[in-house]
Design an enzyme around this catalytic site. Structure first.
Site, short mmCIF file in Angstrom:
data_model
loop_
_atom_site.label_atom_id
_atom_site.label_comp_id
_atom_site.label_asym_id
_atom_site.label_seq_id
_atom_site.Cartn_x
_atom_site.Cartn_y
_atom_site.Cartn_z
N GLY A 140 3.40 2.25 6.28
CA GLY A 140 2.28 1.34 6.38
C GLY A 140 2.20 0.21 5.39
N SER A 141 1.05 -0.21 5.20
CA SER A 141 0.61 -1.47 4.65
C SER A 141 1.60 -2.20 3.75
CB SER A 141 -0.68 -1.26 3.87
OG SER A 141 -1.12 -2.48 3.32
N SER A 142 1.70 -3.51 3.99
CA SER A 142 2.54 -4.35 3.14
C SER A 142 2.01 -4.38 1.71
CB SER A 142 2.63 -5.76 3.72
OG SER A 142 1.34 -6.34 3.81
N SER A 184 1.54 -1.91 -0.01
CA SER A 184 2.22 -0.85 -0.75
C SER A 184 3.18 -1.42 -1.78
CB SER A 184 2.99 0.07 0.20
OG SER A 184 2.11 0.90 0.91
#
Length: 156
Positions: free
Chosen positions: A70-72, A74
């Site tokens: 997931g999320s960029s 991170s």
């Protein structure tokens, strides 16, 4: 009579997403982990309540998992954890993860702190043993796992 503990040594080669040398205790998790919302950057604790590794601490360990999730964002969380010293000492992945690679590369560029990121076969690696990551003659990653022959440390 005291029996010596037998150790098993496993060596694998892999591909660096970010090259480096490191070692630490293996923390094997069975599911991908997002650093955005899944890790407390101040402590290194896994905080994602839906993750089986909830409560485990990644700081200074060699984190072994299938991939990131997931999320960029991170990448920024990983870079900040590297800066604070609460990140893993290295990460072994089954599949490449460009988001985690960006975080590790940015931390190396901004802070001069390297955290190797390796893509390799992670099957059968249990938690608890020691993993050393090195660089082979051709620039490939060399991953060496040393653990008890009867390692019972399953992935969480």
């Amino acid at each position: 009579m005291i029996r010596p503990v037998e150790t098993e040594v496993t060596e694998r080669s892999g591909t660096f997403q970010l090259a480096g040398i490191t070692e630490g205790q293996a923390l094997v998790i069975s599911q991908p982990l997002s650093f955005w919302g899944g890790i407390d950057v101040e402590t290194g604790d896994i905080t994602d309540h839906s993750h089986p590794g909830l409560g485990q601490n990644v700081a200074g360990k060699i984190l072994v998992m299938p991939s990131g999730r997931g999320s960029s964002s991170s990448s920024s969380v990983l870079a900040e954890a590297i800066r604070r010293g609460t990140a893993p000492a290295g990460i072994l992945l089954e599949r490449p993860d460009p988001i985690l690679a960006v975080g590790a590369i940015v931390a190396e560029f901004l802070y001069g702190i390297s955290m190797p990121l390796v893509v390799c076969d992670i099957a059968g690696l249990p938690s608890g043993g020691r993993i050393a990551v090195g660089v082979g003659a051709d620039g490939e990653a060399i991953v060496r796992f040393v653990g008890a022959a009867t390692a019972g440390g399953a992935a969480v």
